[in-house]
Design a protein around this motif. Structure first.
Motif, mmCIF file in Angstrom:
data_model
loop_
_atom_site.group_PDB
_atom_site.id
_atom_site.type_symbol
_atom_site.label_atom_id
_atom_site.label_comp_id
_atom_site.label_asym_id
_atom_site.label_seq_id
_atom_site.Cartn_x
_atom_site.Cartn_y
_atom_site.Cartn_z
ATOM 1 N N GLY A 439 0.807 -1.209 0.000
ATOM 2 C CA GLY A 439 0.000 0.000 0.000
ATOM 3 C C GLY A 439 0.843 1.263 0.000
ATOM 4 N N ASP A 440 2.013 1.216 0.654
ATOM 5 C CA ASP A 440 2.922 2.370 0.640
ATOM 6 C C ASP A 440 3.411 2.645 -0.774
ATOM 7 N N VAL A 441 3.676 1.578 -1.509
ATOM 8 C CA VAL A 441 4.106 1.725 -2.900
ATOM 9 C C VAL A 441 2.990 2.350 -3.729
ATOM 10 N N LEU A 442 1.762 1.892 -3.543
ATOM 11 C CA LEU A 442 0.631 2.452 -4.285
ATOM 12 C C LEU A 442 0.484 3.942 -4.004
ATOM 13 N N ALA A 443 0.557 4.333 -2.749
ATOM 14 C CA ALA A 443 0.435 5.749 -2.407
ATOM 15 C C ALA A 443 1.504 6.568 -3.114
ATOM 16 N N VAL A 464 -3.380 2.755 -9.500
ATOM 17 C CA VAL A 464 -3.868 1.428 -9.112
ATOM 18 C C VAL A 464 -3.535 0.398 -10.190
ATOM 19 N N TRP A 465 -3.751 0.771 -11.448
ATOM 20 C CA TRP A 465 -3.502 -0.177 -12.541
ATOM 21 C C TRP A 465 -2.014 -0.460 -12.695
ATOM 22 N N LEU A 466 -1.172 0.568 -12.647
ATOM 23 C CA LEU A 466 0.279 0.371 -12.764
ATOM 24 C C LEU A 466 0.813 -0.463 -11.614
#
Length: 489
Positions: A439-443, A464-466
């Motif tokens: 989740g940290d990476v997504l943010a 989100v897609w990447l």
């Protein structure tokens, strides 16, 4: 609206209107049913050529009509078929009655179905239109089929699933394959429906796109078609400040790793400059781990306000490893006129006063992206989280409107919702993303795209897609650190 039919979603009600419109335009509606049933039979023979018996369970509506066509087609192909019906077939109407009449096979009431080893089930009882708890005879059939682990091919949607929300209505078949028609429905993608549909085949039975397009709402499947045109592209005059500056707030010395993951992800997502804003006590820890990412000591709100005097500091990520004290709220509110991804601890910090966050970002362009998982969503929106009558899409849209923010409602069926009423369901995230730091990476990815000036909704959707694509490339045993190395634009 994008032109990729694979990204279109229609609710069961919208699909019903499209069916009626197709018939009203002069298209032979029974011809559509023939194509649907034939497609189901073809899938059954393709997937289970050695099936000992195809047990076709037909319901009291058009889904049952598809089943009668499939049963006839299977029998004509030489397959062993047994047909069972729910309700009185004499009460069928329209195309379903025509399909029943054309099916010369004898049929028995569903209550007489005895599951046996070797059966392949064709579930044509309810499909996507069910909005009530399944009757006892259907629940009994589901139990019997589950007990023997028999394979199920669902027509449109496994019976017992709500096609709008993906919820189980008392009991539902677990299909190995679902054949649906023209477009997917939300229930194919939202949990737990996604887990019960197996592989989903979308078969074109011939309803014109113009008719489908007239019924499209504001919900679709996430994919590059939605946001590619606004994805930042480099040019010959590009330099690091034109690519945007992302700032990620670090937690204390014992909790710095999450911020560094976000920062590196933002850099990989294309931000020209990334700074970790660190408490003084954590400067040495962060400095020992950072190279391309810059470091700035920010201890107080006054330090932050001085930092904000530079207008190039336009995008921020706050929350990963930050802590949930008053400092988190103060920092977030100080960023009210900047683009902010609020994640993890940053969300939880507002659980007792979410209104203060919503009021701070209520005016002007949408600047706030919230990235809650289920528990965090409940902390900010407790009334929405407990609304059993609402789908995940409904809850995300209501939260987005209330917060004047883009909401990334995370999970294996992540929903991205904007206050303008748009919503996307993401489908490309593998189970391996359920790992610490993901989740940290997504943010960080979303923050990096915001820093480059991408519109807020599209930045969240693209992030989100990447994120999902990076996980697929990284493989089943990924770690958050490895995930970052696989981010590609």
């Amino acid at each position: 609206m994008n032109d990729n039919l694979g990204n279109w979603l229609l609710t069961p009600a919208a699909m019903g209107r499209a069916d009626l419109a197709a018939a009203g335009s002069g298209i032979d509606s029974y011809g559509l049913m023939e194509k649907a049933g034939q497609a189901v039979a073809a899938a059954a023979l393709r997937l289970f050529p050695g099936g000992l018996r195809f047990a076709v369970l037909c319901g009291p509506g058009n889904n049952g009509g598809d089943g009668y066509v499939a049963a006839r087609a299977l029998a004509e192909a030489g397959a062993p078929v047994a047909v069972f019906h729910l309700g009185d077939p004499a009460r069928l109407k329209g195309d379903a009655a025509t399909a029943h009449t054309a099916c010369w096979l004898s049929a028995e009431p569903l209550e007489r179905y005895q599951a046996r080893a070797g059966d392949v089930i064709i579930d044509a009882i309810f499909g996507a239109g069910l909005d009530r708890t399944v009757p006892a005879s259907v629940a009994d059939a589901i139990t019997a089929v589950d007990g023997l682990g028999l394979p199920v091919i669902a027509v449109d949607l496994p019976s017992g699933l709500d096609g709008r929300s993906g919820r189980v209505l008392g009991a539902a078949f677990r299909a190995v394959h679902t054949v649906t028609f023209m477009t997917r429905k939300p229930g194919h993608l939202l949990m737990p429906g996604r887990m019960l549909c197996g592989s989903v085949e979308v078969f074109d039975i011939g309803i014109p796109r113009r008719i489908l397009a007239a019924e499209l709402g504001t919900v679709a499947v996430n994919g590059p078609e939605v946001w590619r045109r606004v994805l930042p592209q480099g040019d010959g005059e590009m330099h690091k400040f034109r690519r945007g500056h992302l700032t990620v707030f670090s937690g204390p010395a014992h909790a710095t790793g999450a911020a560094r993951l976000s920062a590196m992800a933002g850099l990989k997502a294309g931000a020209g400059l990334v700074t970790v804003a660190s408490p003084s006590e954590a400067l040495a820890v962060n400095a020992a781990q950072l190279t391309a990412v810059m470091l700035k000591a920010i201890d107080s709100r006054g330090d932050l306000e001085a930092y904000l005097c530079d207008p190039r500091h336009g995008a921020f990520v706050l929350g990963p490893g930050f802590g949930v004290a008053k400092r988190a709220r103060d920092f977030a509110l100080a960023l009210r006129d900047r683009r902010l991804v609020l994640d993890a601890d940053g969300i939880t910090a507002f659980r007792d006063e979410p209104h203060s966050l919503f009021e701070a970002f209520a005016d002007g362009d949408v600047r706030l992206v919230l990235t809650p998982h289920e528990g965090e969503f409940g902390r900010l929106f407790p009334d929405l989280a407990t609304d059993d009558g609402a789908s995940k899409i409904d809850r995300a849209l209501a939260a987005s409107a209330r917060a004047h923010a883009v909401v990334v409602y995370k999970g294996s069926d992540t929903v991205i919702a904007g206050p303008d009423g748009r919503a996307l369901i993401n489908t490309n995230a593998p189970p391996s993303l359920a790992t610490a730091g993901s989740g940290d990476v997504l943010a960080g990815i979303i923050g990096g795209l915001l820093a480059q000036g991408m519109p807020t909704f599209e930045a969240a959707a693209a992030g989100v897609w990447l994120h999902g694509e990076a996980a697929t490339r990284a493989g089943a045993s990924l770690t958050a650190e490895e995930l970052i190395t696989h981010i590609e634009r």
